[in-house]
Design a protein around this motif. Structure first.
Motif, PDB file in Angstrom:
ATOM      1  N   ARG A 106      28.218  48.733  28.808  1.00  0.00           N
ATOM      2  CA  ARG A 106      28.647  49.966  29.465  1.00  0.00           C
ATOM      3  C   ARG A 106      29.837  49.738  30.392  1.00  0.00           C
ATOM      4  N   GLN A 107      29.834  48.629  31.127  1.00  0.00           N
ATOM      5  CA  GLN A 107      30.889  48.389  32.106  1.00  0.00           C
ATOM      6  C   GLN A 107      32.260  48.181  31.466  1.00  0.00           C
ATOM      7  N   ALA A 108      32.280  47.804  30.188  1.00  0.00           N
ATOM      8  CA  ALA A 108      33.553  47.456  29.545  1.00  0.00           C
ATOM      9  C   ALA A 108      34.106  48.552  28.649  1.00  0.00           C
ATOM     10  N   ARG A 109      33.277  49.484  28.236  1.00  0.00           N
ATOM     11  CA  ARG A 109      33.701  50.453  27.222  1.00  0.00           C
ATOM     12  C   ARG A 109      34.921  51.265  27.626  1.00  0.00           C
ATOM     13  N   GLY A 110      34.870  51.856  28.795  1.00  0.00           N
ATOM     14  CA  GLY A 110      35.969  52.714  29.230  1.00  0.00           C
ATOM     15  C   GLY A 110      37.282  51.959  29.356  1.00  0.00           C
ATOM     16  N   GLY A 159      27.201  32.158  30.321  1.00  0.00           N
ATOM     17  CA  GLY A 159      27.718  32.101  28.966  1.00  0.00           C
ATOM     18  C   GLY A 159      27.975  30.685  28.495  1.00  0.00           C
ATOM     19  N   ASP A 160      28.280  30.554  27.209  1.00  0.00           N
ATOM     20  CA  ASP A 160      28.570  29.256  26.608  1.00  0.00           C
ATOM     21  C   ASP A 160      30.062  29.184  26.288  1.00  0.00           C
ATOM     22  N   PRO A 161      30.834  28.404  27.046  1.00  0.00           N
ATOM     23  CA  PRO A 161      32.286  28.329  26.822  1.00  0.00           C
ATOM     24  C   PRO A 161      32.663  27.683  25.498  1.00  0.00           C
ATOM     25  N   ASP A 162      31.728  27.011  24.840  1.00  0.00           N
ATOM     26  CA  ASP A 162      32.026  26.389  23.552  1.00  0.00           C
ATOM     27  C   ASP A 162      32.360  27.420  22.482  1.00  0.00           C
ATOM     28  N   PHE A 163      31.930  28.674  22.692  1.00  0.00           N
ATOM     29  CA  PHE A 163      32.200  29.723  21.709  1.00  0.00           C
ATOM     30  C   PHE A 163      33.547  30.409  21.959  1.00  0.00           C
ATOM     31  N   SER A 164      34.276  29.940  22.953  1.00  0.00           N
ATOM     32  CA  SER A 164      35.555  30.553  23.288  1.00  0.00           C
ATOM     33  C   SER A 164      36.680  29.540  23.189  1.00  0.00           C
ATOM     34  N   ASP A 165      37.747  29.902  22.489  1.00  0.00           N
ATOM     35  CA  ASP A 165      38.921  29.030  22.428  1.00  0.00           C
ATOM     36  C   ASP A 165      39.655  29.037  23.764  1.00  0.00           C
ATOM     37  N   ILE A 166      39.749  30.210  24.370  1.00  0.00           N
ATOM     38  CA  ILE A 166      40.367  30.333  25.691  1.00  0.00           C
ATOM     39  C   ILE A 166      39.386  31.067  26.597  1.00  0.00           C
ATOM     40  N   PRO A 167      38.570  30.342  27.347  1.00  0.00           N
ATOM     41  CA  PRO A 167      37.637  31.006  28.262  1.00  0.00           C
ATOM     42  C   PRO A 167      38.338  31.472  29.532  1.00  0.00           C
ATOM     43  N   ILE A 168      37.992  32.663  29.976  1.00  0.00           N
ATOM     44  CA  ILE A 168      38.447  33.175  31.269  1.00  0.00           C
ATOM     45  C   ILE A 168      37.197  33.320  32.122  1.00  0.00           C
ATOM     46  N   PRO A 169      36.848  32.301  32.902  1.00  0.00           N
ATOM     47  CA  PRO A 169      35.625  32.375  33.701  1.00  0.00           C
ATOM     48  C   PRO A 169      35.723  33.475  34.747  1.00  0.00           C
ATOM     49  N   GLY A 170      34.732  34.344  34.764  1.00  0.00           N
ATOM     50  CA  GLY A 170      34.761  35.442  35.723  1.00  0.00           C
ATOM     51  C   GLY A 170      33.576  36.369  35.547  1.00  0.00           C
ATOM     52  N   ASN A 171      33.414  37.244  36.507  1.00  0.00           N
ATOM     53  CA  ASN A 171      32.324  38.214  36.519  1.00  0.00           C
ATOM     54  C   ASN A 171      32.517  39.211  35.377  1.00  0.00           C
ATOM     55  N   ASP A 172      31.621  39.195  34.407  1.00  0.00           N
ATOM     56  CA  ASP A 172      31.742  40.123  33.282  1.00  0.00           C
ATOM     57  C   ASP A 172      30.797  41.316  33.416  1.00  0.00           C
ATOM     58  N   ASP A 173      30.286  41.539  34.637  1.00  0.00           N
ATOM     59  CA  ASP A 173      29.440  42.700  34.901  1.00  0.00           C
ATOM     60  C   ASP A 173      30.124  43.720  35.798  1.00  0.00           C
ATOM     61  N   SER A 174      31.205  43.327  36.441  1.00  0.00           N
ATOM     62  CA  SER A 174      31.920  44.211  37.356  1.00  0.00           C
ATOM     63  C   SER A 174      32.972  45.023  36.599  1.00  0.00           C
ATOM     64  N   MET A 175      32.924  46.340  36.745  1.00  0.00           N
ATOM     65  CA  MET A 175      33.884  47.198  36.077  1.00  0.00           C
ATOM     66  C   MET A 175      35.302  46.917  36.557  1.00  0.00           C
ATOM     67  N   ARG A 176      35.458  46.637  37.833  1.00  0.00           N
ATOM     68  CA  ARG A 176      36.798  46.387  38.381  1.00  0.00           C
ATOM     69  C   ARG A 176      37.378  45.081  37.850  1.00  0.00           C
ATOM     70  N   SER A 177      36.575  44.042  37.806  1.00  0.00           N
ATOM     71  CA  SER A 177      37.089  42.761  37.326  1.00  0.00           C
ATOM     72  C   SER A 177      37.405  42.831  35.831  1.00  0.00           C
ATOM     73  N   ILE A 178      36.559  43.509  35.060  1.00  0.00           N
ATOM     74  CA  ILE A 178      36.815  43.673  33.636  1.00  0.00           C
ATOM     75  C   ILE A 178      38.115  44.437  33.420  1.00  0.00           C
ATOM     76  N   HIS A 222      42.818  50.862  27.626  1.00  0.00           N
ATOM     77  CA  HIS A 222      43.896  49.878  27.515  1.00  0.00           C
ATOM     78  C   HIS A 222      44.311  49.669  26.061  1.00  0.00           C
ATOM     79  N   CYS A 223      43.352  49.702  25.146  1.00  0.00           N
ATOM     80  CA  CYS A 223      43.686  49.495  23.732  1.00  0.00           C
ATOM     81  C   CYS A 223      44.448  50.676  23.152  1.00  0.00           C
ATOM     82  N   ILE A 224      44.090  51.883  23.556  1.00  0.00           N
ATOM     83  CA  ILE A 224      44.831  53.051  23.098  1.00  0.00           C
ATOM     84  C   ILE A 224      46.265  52.990  23.632  1.00  0.00           C
ATOM     85  N   ALA A 225      46.409  52.527  24.887  1.00  0.00           N
ATOM     86  CA  ALA A 225      47.740  52.453  25.497  1.00  0.00           C
ATOM     87  C   ALA A 225      48.641  51.445  24.789  1.00  0.00           C
ATOM     88  N   CYS A 226      48.058  50.328  24.340  1.00  0.00           N
ATOM     89  CA  CYS A 226      48.879  49.298  23.691  1.00  0.00           C
ATOM     90  C   CYS A 226      48.717  49.292  22.176  1.00  0.00           C
TER      91      CYS A 226
END
Length: 287
Positions: free
Chosen positions: A72-76, A189-208, A81-85
């Motif tokens: 939910r926090q990421a959908r909007g 999370g497991d960083p092994d599943f990411s080629d380029i990890p961006i460590p950060g809060n993935d629950d905050s709408m503002r940070s996302i 941003h994707c429509i804009a770019c």
């Protein structure tokens, strides 16, 4: 206000509870306060710079970036941003085989266009009420799940993922096809599943929103230098190019360095200038 200060104010350095963490994230953690892990903001900036440079170069070479975030926090933020770019996105349920069985997905998108044609052309009225109701439900379902990728005519050159744990199916499909992944990843999370990890809060709408804003800006920068004659990454419609994409995935980190100075950011200087966030900044009662 600098990007570093914006990220800190958005609380991107607040991780998960100490009891809910993945030990593989230890290199990205600075400390603990009130049983909450504090993410090293310098590692966040480092990952963000690397991701921006990779995205900008990939888009400039003709590749598309698929953004994935169904929480939910990421959908909007992803949708706006994707429509804009003008990049494809998934904000509803990830359909199994969306990448590995892409040809079938394209068939479903053709069905979506067919149903929309019936609605706009008035052809829906020629069916019985029961059939009209069934077709309407089918239209809504396909539109909800696949509308964000209706313009994606080829496999994406890379994935941007918010929350690796939630989007594991998408990450696994990308890994199977050798498609690079850029992930906003929390301390659980497991960083092994990411080629380029961006460590950060993935629950905050503002940070996302801030992270996606920067990555979308990199897409825009890449489009300004995109060459029409550049080879199109992932031209196959059925995932058969997995082997061709695999070398790209293995060399993502080695091809780009933060100190090279990615587009729109001051490279390694921004990382060195990023302040170390004191663990005392953690909230006593995090959401």
């Amino acid at each position: 206000m600098s990007l570093v200060n914006e990220l800190i104010e958005a609380g991107i350095h607040f991780g998960q509870r100490r009891s809910n963490w993945n030990p593989k994230m230890a290199p990205y953690i600075q400390g603990v306060k009130n049983q909450i892990h504090i993410i090293d903001i310098r590692e966040t900036i480092k990952g963000l710079l690397l991701a921006k440079k990779f995205i900008s170069k990939t888009v400039s070479e003709g590749g598309d970036i698929l953004f994935v975030g169904t929480k939910r926090q990421a959908r909007g933020a992803i949708e706006s941003h994707c429509i804009a770019c003008s990049m494809p996105y998934i904000t509803e349920r990830w359909l199994g085989g969306l990448l590995t069985n892409f040809r079938t997905v394209r068939d479903r998108l053709k069905r979506l266009e067919e149903l929309e044609g019936l609605v706009t052309g008035g052809g829906m009225k020629s069916y019985s009420k029961k059939m009209e109701s069934q077709l309407t439900r089918e239209l809504k379902k396909i539109h909800r799940n696949l509308n964000g990728v209706r313009s994606m005519s080829k496999l994406p050159a890379a994935l941007v993922v918010v929350d690796v744990n939630r989007e594991m199916n998408a990450v696994r499909e990308a890994k199977n096809l050798g498609i690079p992944t850029i992930c906003l990843i929390d301390t659980d999370g497991d960083p092994d599943f990411s080629d380029i990890p961006i460590p950060g809060n993935d629950d905050s709408m503002r940070s996302i929103d801030l992270v996606l804003r920067e990555l979308a800006a990199a897409v825009t920068d890449g489009k300004t230098t995109r060459q029409t004659s550049a080879p199109q990454a992932g031209d196959s419609g059925d995932g058969a190019d997995g082997e061709a994409l695999a070398p790209r995935r293995r060399s993502v980190r080695s091809r780009f360095r933060v100190d090279d100075g990615p587009t729109g950011v001051d490279g390694g200087e921004a990382v060195m200038a990023a302040p170390a966030v004191e663990p005392a900044a953690a909230p006593a009662n995090p959401a």
